[in-house]
Design a protein around this motif. Structure first.
Motif, PDB file in Angstrom:
ATOM      1  N   ARG A   3      45.348  32.213  42.515  1.00  0.00           N
ATOM      2  CA  ARG A   3      46.729  31.876  42.216  1.00  0.00           C
ATOM      3  C   ARG A   3      47.688  32.894  42.852  1.00  0.00           C
ATOM      4  NH1 ARG A   3      48.290  30.581  36.216  1.00  0.00           N
ATOM      5  NH2 ARG A   3      46.597  32.068  35.989  1.00  0.00           N
ATOM      6  N   ARG A   7      50.475  32.107  45.690  1.00  0.00           N
ATOM      7  CA  ARG A   7      51.882  32.430  45.497  1.00  0.00           C
ATOM      8  C   ARG A   7      52.399  33.251  46.685  1.00  0.00           C
ATOM      9  NH1 ARG A   7      53.212  35.472  40.194  1.00  0.00           N
ATOM     10  NH2 ARG A   7      52.299  33.589  39.374  1.00  0.00           N
ATOM     11  N   LEU A 303      41.428  44.207  48.062  1.00  0.00           N
ATOM     12  CA  LEU A 303      40.989  45.597  47.906  1.00  0.00           C
ATOM     13  C   LEU A 303      41.238  46.110  46.492  1.00  0.00           C
ATOM     14  CD1 LEU A 303      39.860  47.764  49.821  1.00  0.00           C
ATOM     15  CD2 LEU A 303      42.193  48.518  50.215  1.00  0.00           C
ATOM     16  N   ASP A 304      42.395  45.786  45.923  1.00  0.00           N
ATOM     17  CA  ASP A 304      42.813  46.415  44.675  1.00  0.00           C
ATOM     18  C   ASP A 304      42.802  45.409  43.526  1.00  0.00           C
ATOM     19  OD1 ASP A 304      43.979  47.718  42.597  1.00  0.00           O
ATOM     20  OD2 ASP A 304      45.535  48.663  43.803  1.00  0.00           O
ATOM     21  N   PRO A 305      41.876  45.579  42.569  1.00  0.00           N
ATOM     22  CA  PRO A 305      41.797  44.611  41.466  1.00  0.00           C
ATOM     23  C   PRO A 305      43.089  44.543  40.650  1.00  0.00           C
ATOM     24  CG  PRO A 305      40.416  46.539  41.041  1.00  0.00           C
ATOM     25  CD  PRO A 305      40.869  46.635  42.463  1.00  0.00           C
ATOM     26  N   ARG A 306      43.874  45.646  40.646  1.00  0.00           N
ATOM     27  CA  ARG A 306      45.103  45.630  39.840  1.00  0.00           C
ATOM     28  C   ARG A 306      46.118  44.630  40.389  1.00  0.00           C
ATOM     29  NH1 ARG A 306      45.832  51.926  40.307  1.00  0.00           N
ATOM     30  NH2 ARG A 306      45.133  51.260  42.363  1.00  0.00           N
ATOM     31  N   ARG A 308      45.385  41.801  41.600  1.00  0.00           N
ATOM     32  CA  ARG A 308      44.924  40.428  41.408  1.00  0.00           C
ATOM     33  C   ARG A 308      45.513  39.822  40.163  1.00  0.00           C
ATOM     34  NH1 ARG A 308      38.927  41.982  42.258  1.00  0.00           N
ATOM     35  NH2 ARG A 308      39.341  43.078  44.189  1.00  0.00           N
ATOM     36  N   GLU A 309      46.095  40.665  39.300  1.00  0.00           N
ATOM     37  CA  GLU A 309      46.651  40.110  38.095  1.00  0.00           C
ATOM     38  C   GLU A 309      48.007  39.512  38.382  1.00  0.00           C
ATOM     39  OE1 GLU A 309      46.360  42.852  34.810  1.00  0.00           O
ATOM     40  OE2 GLU A 309      44.297  43.018  35.477  1.00  0.00           O
ATOM     41  N   ALA A 310      48.229  38.323  37.842  1.00  0.00           N
ATOM     42  CA  ALA A 310      49.500  37.651  38.089  1.00  0.00           C
ATOM     43  C   ALA A 310      50.610  38.375  37.338  1.00  0.00           C
ATOM     44  CB  ALA A 310      49.397  36.218  37.602  1.00  0.00           C
TER      45      ALA A 310
ATOM     46  N   LEU B 101      39.881  51.151  42.283  1.00  0.00           N
ATOM     47  CA  LEU B 101      39.553  50.002  43.121  1.00  0.00           C
ATOM     48  C   LEU B 101      38.161  49.457  42.827  1.00  0.00           C
ATOM     49  CD1 LEU B 101      40.899  51.154  46.600  1.00  0.00           C
ATOM     50  CD2 LEU B 101      42.109  50.089  44.711  1.00  0.00           C
ATOM     51  N   HIS B 145      41.007  49.352  34.687  1.00  0.00           N
ATOM     52  CA  HIS B 145      42.244  49.097  33.949  1.00  0.00           C
ATOM     53  C   HIS B 145      42.092  47.967  32.943  1.00  0.00           C
ATOM     54  CE1 HIS B 145      42.732  45.975  37.038  1.00  0.00           C
ATOM     55  NE2 HIS B 145      43.508  45.382  36.179  1.00  0.00           N
ATOM     56  N   THR B 477      42.595  39.708  33.214  1.00  0.00           N
ATOM     57  CA  THR B 477      42.169  38.535  33.962  1.00  0.00           C
ATOM     58  C   THR B 477      41.211  38.875  35.086  1.00  0.00           C
ATOM     59  OG1 THR B 477      44.062  38.756  35.399  1.00  0.00           O
ATOM     60  CG2 THR B 477      44.294  37.316  33.507  1.00  0.00           C
ATOM     61  N   ALA B 478      41.235  40.123  35.545  1.00  0.00           N
ATOM     62  CA  ALA B 478      40.450  40.447  36.743  1.00  0.00           C
ATOM     63  C   ALA B 478      38.982  40.569  36.403  1.00  0.00           C
ATOM     64  CB  ALA B 478      40.932  41.719  37.372  1.00  0.00           C
TER      65      ALA B 478
END
Lengths: 312, 478
Positions: A3, A7, A303-306, A308-310, B101, B145, B477-478
């Protein structure tokens, strides 16, 4: 994650549309009547009012502006970039003949500069405040301070003319692009090396790097496994921003090496005020820039999971 | 039994002045020794020296013997052979200790990979399950996180004890966590069977968990005692001050309480507000409360429950998805609601002298010249008990506790009706915490309304706060 990526893609489309509006507006919003300028640039004589009126009608300049934009956008979408005022040739054709040479040069320069910056910044960060780092910092400062064409001139003088390597007259082939790409790339890499070195050092001092060291990890592992990915985010952003600058800066080097690319063609169009060509160049630069930013953003999201949050 | 760690006359100096002077102690196998002192007492320098990670500018004097081996002349390679295998390490902030990461499973497997080994994924899951994490194979793939602080710190302990080292150094392992989880973390540490060097400022916690206590003050050992001896008489004044500050409830200093608040009318009325992360699960469950002058509203709840989000919604920085926030018309002016942040050093401009930061909110309301600003700053600094500091000092020259008082002086410069404080004491040691608690209580007594979010029951008790619980945990969500 999908998503967020979608966007971001929609945002890129909107940006591209806004850019196209600005590019189109160059023509009707510029001072003077375009029809008059076209006729004048073709004949170098004062045109008759009837001729101007006929051309205005032919070009659709007598229609309302929103309709003109819609028609122009429709043509662009079909690959019709109008005809050059100067030569009367279709701009799309002229550009498609030159674009591959420029993309080869810019693409190769990008690869060179990323490779150089990555290598030098890693060496600098690994040998911080020791001699390899000091030497590299001298290069980055000189490279960032001097203009690209000076490198180019020096390279022409000493490598091509002096040592007889490479050619002054180059034909647009990949192997011929190596020297000019090296010059653009090494020059561009200076600023990136500074940036990446600073980010790497910051990441090496972060808590997670200290913890990895306390677990017995070697400095090389900390640098490559932890510091590099964390330092890559600002570096990627800088690369994205620079793609436009690389393309805009190519005319000088192309001129210097008589490279048959878009740059020298655009410079000629600029001096002749050949609007459709300038428009096409700006549009292509803008679209490439939007595409590069999109790619960089998607890479950052991966690269950065942070990221990925909407976020609202 | 020979000691796991033997420090003899240890000193650490950065530049000409030593930060640790002639410290000697030993830790027997399985024993827990606590190094206690307020911030700046040299505790962390000792921990870094014992890991051989003091940095190139530090000079180490005396001897450090790890399992009988003198490390005075050890090279980086010698130290690396000990780290992880013979000495484990647990950092203060579990979120900073994990690479943001990568997944927590990766963080744990680093304990093996750092040593050139490749762990079995089943082994990682087994270790996570052992520390009480359900559905470990799936949860291990999540980024740090998404984890709660307490669980992440447990995972860090699992990583530190991966190779069953005989010694674990734990630097304030529970101070970033909710108070009621601190004991759980220390119990988990002790369960590893290793000897523990526990660095802490919280004497009450140490008293419950450690075998021996060494009290540090400005790099000197002022007292070294058995835990059972603590609480008796005839302690060094520094020990007494630490002991008094770490009492779970302030005794003998009740908050001055106005029987009838001057304005009983609430300044802010909050009804059933709730807020979600975009699209996904609730971030803040429904809460309702009123903010009243001369009273403290204490927002509590576990880490990640949305305490900060409630404060942001109060300040109008974020909107609730549901529910209503009514603010009195008198709050419409700028500066009527002022924030105080968790990290005082980061909330002050590092390049500005203190007077400029303090006077800034007043300057924003009406122009003042330099001298007027300095006069105002001096007056406000005196009000927060910092009359003695140089107003020209930069934040880096002050302690964290002093910085927080500067931040409070800055907040009251705007003449606010409501103060909003987000974990104002969690970065501070117990002595500074007590002073900030007194200062905030004084401001409430003067008629200010205070809303404080904290996981520290001591602070809520000190401020006599009406408690509002925020319970729902954030969904990730991740």
């Amino acid at each position: 994650m999908i998503r967020v990526a979608l966007r971001r893609f929609a945002q890129a489309l909107l940006t591209a549309l806004a850019a196209s509006l600005l590019v189109w507006a160059m023509l009707p919003l510029a001072p003077g009547d375009p029809a008059y300028r076209i006729l004048y640039s073709q004949t170098q004589k004062e045109p008759l009012p009837a001729e101007i009126e006929a051309l205005r009608h032919e070009m659709g300049l007598d229609k309302p502006l929103p309709l003109q934009y819609a028609q122009w956008l429709g043509k662009v979408a079909r690959g019709d970039l109008a005809r050059s005022w100067r030569t009367g040739q279709p701009v799309a054709e002229e550009i498609s003949r030159r674009l591959p040479a420029t993309l080869t040069l810019v693409g190769l320069a990008l690869v060179v500069s990323v490779a150089v910056a990555l290598l030098l910044a890693l060496i600098s960060a690994a040998f911080r405040d020791r001699w390899p780092d000091r030497v590299i910092r001298v290069y980055t400062q000189i490279g960032a301070a001097l203009p690209t064409f000076l490198f180019g001139l020096l390279a022409l003088q000493y490598i091509v003319v002096g040592a007889g390597v490479g050619k002054v007259l180059s034909g647009g082939a990949l192997q011929m692009a190596i020297l000019p790409a090296l010059i653009i790339g090494i020059d561009r890499a200076a600023g990136w090396t500074q940036l990446l070195r600073a980010s790497l050092i910051e990441a090496q001092e972060a808590g997670f790097a200290q913890v990895a060291r306390a677990r017995g990890a070697r400095p090389r592992r900390i640098l490559l496994i932890h510091a590099l990915p964390n330092a890559a985010l600002p570096f990627l952003t800088a690369i994205g921003v620079s793609v436009g600058a690389l393309l805009g800066g190519s005319p000088i080097i192309e001129e210097l090496f008589t490279w048959p690319g878009l740059g020298s063609y655009t410079v000629a169009a600029l001096s002749a005020r050949d609007f459709p060509v300038i428009q096409a160049f700006v549009l292509i630069s803008a679209l490439l820039y939007v595409a590069a930013s999109l790619l960089i953003d998607l890479a950052a999201i991966a690269l950065d999971p942070r990221l990925r949050e909407a976020h609202p | 039994m020979s000691p796991v760690l033997d420090c003899r006359n240890l000193s650490v100096s950065y530049g000409p002045t030593p930060v640790v002077h002639g410290l000697s102690f030993t830790i027997a196998p399985g024993q827990c020794l606590a190094l206690v002192g307020s911030s700046g007492s040299g505790k962390t320098s000792v921990a870094r020296a014992i890991l051989g990670m003091q940095g190139p500018t530090a000079r180490i004097g005396g001897q450090i013997l790890v399992e009988g081996r003198d490390m005075s002349r050890a090279t980086e390679r010698d130290w690396r052979a000990l780290r992880g295998l013979r000495i484990g390490y647990v950092a203060q902030d579990p979120f900073a200790a994990c690479d943001p990461l990568r997944s927590v499973g990766h963080h744990l497997s680093e304990a093996w990979r750092a040593r050139g080994l490749s762990p079995d994924p089943a082994e990682i899951s087994r270790r996570l399950t052992a520390i009480g994490i359900e559905d470990a194979p799936r949860i291990a793939l999540r980024a740090p996180h998404c984890w709660s602080g307490g669980m992440l710190q447990r995972a860090s302990i699992a990583a530190a004890s991966a190779h069953a080292p005989p010694l674990i150094i734990a630097d304030e392992p529970s101070s970033a966590l909710d108070a009621d989880r601190a004991d759980g973390i220390l119990t988990a540490l002790r369960a590893s069977g290793a000897a523990i060097l526990l660095i802490s400022h919280d004497l009450a916690l140490v008293q419950r968990q450690a075998d021996r206590i060494v009290i540090l003050d400005q790099g000197h050992c002022v007292e070294s005692l058995d835990t059972r001896e603590l609480g008796g008489q005839a302690h060094h004044p520094v020990t007494q001050a630490l002991l008094a500050a770490s009492q779970s409830l302030p005794e003998g200093t009740p908050t001055p309480r106005h029987a009838e608040p001057r304005h009983a009318e609430p300044l802010i009325r909050v009804q059933d507000i709730a807020r979600r992360f975009h699209g996904d699960g609730p971030e803040v469950g429904q809460v309702s409360f009123s903010v009243i002058p001369s009273q403290t509203t204490g927002i509590s709840g576990p880490s990640g429950s949305g305490k900060s989000t409630v404060l942001k919604m109060l300040a109008g920085l974020e909107r609730p998805d549901r529910g209503l926030i009514e603010r009195a018309p008198s709050l419409a002016r700028p500066g009527a609601i002022m924030p105080i942040f968790q990290n005082p050093a980061a909330s002050l401009d590092a390049l500005w002298p203190v007077w400029r930061s303090v006077a800034e909110p007043a300057q924003a309301q009406h122009r003042m010249n330099r001298n007027q600003q300095k006069d105002l700053a001096a007056e406000l600094l005196a009000r927060v008990g910092l009359a003695a500091i140089d107003p020209e000092a930069r934040p880096s020259e002050l302690s964290l506790g002093q910085c927080q008082r500067v931040a409070i002086a800055r907040a009251i410069a705007a003449r606010p009706a409501v103060l909003i404080a987000d974990e104002p004491t969690s970065a501070l040691d117990t002595l500074s915490r007590a002073r900030i608690g007194d200062l905030l209580a004084g401001l409430v007594a003067e008629g200010m309304a205070l809303v404080v979010a904290s996981h520290d029951p001591w602070l809520h008790a000190r401020l006599n706060a009406r408690r509002v619980e925020v319970a729902r945990a954030a969904e990730c969500t991740a």
